[in-house]
Design an enzyme around this catalytic site. Sequence first.
Site, PDB file in Angstrom:
ATOM      1  N   SER A 161       0.801  -1.218   0.000  1.00  0.00           N
ATOM      2  CA  SER A 161       0.000   0.000   0.000  1.00  0.00           C
ATOM      3  C   SER A 161       0.839   1.276   0.000  1.00  0.00           C
ATOM      4  O   SER A 161       0.300   2.365  -0.137  1.00  0.00           O
ATOM      5  CB  SER A 161      -0.948   0.022   1.208  1.00  0.00           C
ATOM      6  N   LYS A 199       1.753   4.328   7.433  1.00  0.00           N
ATOM      7  CA  LYS A 199       0.913   5.133   6.543  1.00  0.00           C
ATOM      8  C   LYS A 199       1.349   6.595   6.602  1.00  0.00           C
ATOM      9  O   LYS A 199       2.099   7.010   7.475  1.00  0.00           O
ATOM     10  CB  LYS A 199      -0.563   5.026   6.952  1.00  0.00           C
TER      11      LYS A 199
END
Length: 241
Positions: A161, A199
């Site tokens: 991701s 993230k």
Amino acid sequence: MLTRKQQELLLFINTRLKDGGVSPSFDEMKDALGLKSKSGIHRLITGLEERGFIRRLAHRARALEVVRLPEQLSPGVVTPKVAEPATSPRFRPNVIAGNFRANLTGREAKGDTEAVSLPLYGRIAAGLPIEAMRDNSSSIEIPASMLGGGEHYALEVAGDSMVEAGILDGDTVIIQRCDGADNGTIIVALVDEAEVTLKRLRRKGNSIALEPCNPNYETRVFGADRVRVQGKLVGLLRRYH
């Protein structure tokens, strides 16, 4: 590396497929793992699919296929024995609590040291959050020139991701311990005091967004009280085979 919950769900699905040839419903999975909502099952399923353990079959309801099982289960996780629905519809896996800790300690570079041995922890999800297992037995040598002030630690990356930020599955990221970061910084985030993920941080009002760097993944938004910064990305190592 799968989380304990992912392994429990994978074994439950595999057992049900072997017994009846039909995968369990999301409600059955939710009840089996003792989760409060089906959204948690959705995240676990997506994580298993992302790592190549299961496959969703198109045009078929409740159609899941187990592609493979872990070569080795995490300590305390055993193959569950699913009771017959007539006697007990609830799946109760026999799991011994593992030594999982969310807070990750680091090491500080001192003096004119050329290399620093940093603690290397378990794989951090660059996809969906996973539990981070503190393992003081593993370490990695890092050039001191890569490190600034303060304590640092290393984490292995699992998932894709963050690929548009140049972070690939299998990379080792170097993290500087801190409890705050600016908007746009790539951080190690502790979610609900139990899971960690890598993230990009976005803040807006009383909300915190954990933003992936891959259009195939959704940004997840939490209340500020549910997320704690565990460190920020300062370096990356990659091994070519």
